[in-house]
Each structure stands twice: as C-alpha cells, then as structure tokens.
Design an enzyme around this catalytic site. Sequence first.
Site, PDB file in Angstrom:
ATOM      1  N   HIS A 141      75.665 109.858  75.618  1.00  0.00           N
ATOM      2  CA  HIS A 141      75.554 110.088  74.398  1.00  0.00           C
ATOM      3  C   HIS A 141      73.974 111.321  74.953  1.00  0.00           C
ATOM      4  O   HIS A 141      73.010 112.268  73.694  1.00  0.00           O
ATOM      5  CB  HIS A 141      74.657 109.206  73.525  1.00  0.00           C
ATOM      6  CG  HIS A 141      73.629 109.376  72.511  1.00  0.00           C
ATOM      7  ND1 HIS A 141      72.674 108.876  72.299  1.00  0.00           N
ATOM      8  CD2 HIS A 141      74.099 109.473  70.926  1.00  0.00           C
ATOM      9  CE1 HIS A 141      72.210 109.545  71.273  1.00  0.00           C
ATOM     10  NE2 HIS A 141      72.642 109.994  70.607  1.00  0.00           N
ATOM     11  N   ARG A 197      76.022 105.274  75.673  1.00  0.00           N
ATOM     12  CA  ARG A 197      74.845 105.706  75.608  1.00  0.00           C
ATOM     13  C   ARG A 197      74.648 106.434  76.250  1.00  0.00           C
ATOM     14  O   ARG A 197      73.615 107.952  76.653  1.00  0.00           O
ATOM     15  CB  ARG A 197      74.201 103.953  75.018  1.00  0.00           C
ATOM     16  CG  ARG A 197      72.177 104.551  76.100  1.00  0.00           C
ATOM     17  CD  ARG A 197      71.833 105.249  74.562  1.00  0.00           C
ATOM     18  NE  ARG A 197      71.776 104.101  73.303  1.00  0.00           N
ATOM     19  CZ  ARG A 197      71.264 104.318  72.073  1.00  0.00           C
ATOM     20  NH1 ARG A 197      71.384 105.343  72.449  1.00  0.00           N
ATOM     21  NH2 ARG A 197      71.529 104.074  71.292  1.00  0.00           N
ATOM     22  N   SER A 218      76.964 110.284  66.349  1.00  0.00           N
ATOM     23  CA  SER A 218      77.411 110.010  67.509  1.00  0.00           C
ATOM     24  C   SER A 218      77.983 109.913  67.860  1.00  0.00           C
ATOM     25  O   SER A 218      78.555 110.140  68.718  1.00  0.00           O
ATOM     26  CB  SER A 218      75.594 111.162  67.700  1.00  0.00           C
ATOM     27  OG  SER A 218      75.863 111.131  69.636  1.00  0.00           O
TER      28      SER A 218
END
Length: 91
Positions: free
Chosen positions: A45, A42, A14
């Site tokens: 994500h 992050r 990812s």
Amino acid sequence: MHYIQQPQAIEAKSFDIIGDIIAQTRPDYCFASPLHEAIIKRVIHTTADFDWLDILWFSPDVLPRLSAALSQPCTLYTDTTMALSGINKTA
C-alpha cells in the site's frame, strides 16, 4: 462517479484492491500468518510495489518479539515523519 472521502474508507478500499490483485496475479501465494499478511499489504500500500510479496523477508521469531516489545511502554525511533504519522499514539 462516486468519490470516497473518508480516509479510513479510502484505505480499506485500497487494501481490498491489493487483495484482489494478489488473488488474480498470484493465486497460489500464501501468507505465513495474518500478521505477515497485514505487514506485507501495508508495505505494498505504501510503495505501490507488489514485488514486496517476494522480497520482504522476516526472521523466524521477529514478529512475536516485536509484538511483545510493543505491548509494553516503549520509545520508538523513526527516520521519517510519514512513519511517525502512522503510529497510533493513543494505542
């Protein structure tokens, strides 16, 4: 079709995809530091929202201060169990 089953491998893939999308759509984008990059990726994500590249802002000294604070024993408060589950309790 090959399905990735290990959570860490899924996460790594990812992040690779996020990096590829940033490189393709924003080739001139430059992260302020590797730590900024890790945090922003992050957030992307977690939210699947690349607008965070432009809207997430850091105070000039916040990351060194946060790192220093987290390097000592401390109590962390979170308003979501999702954030809590992402905290490495052994580290």
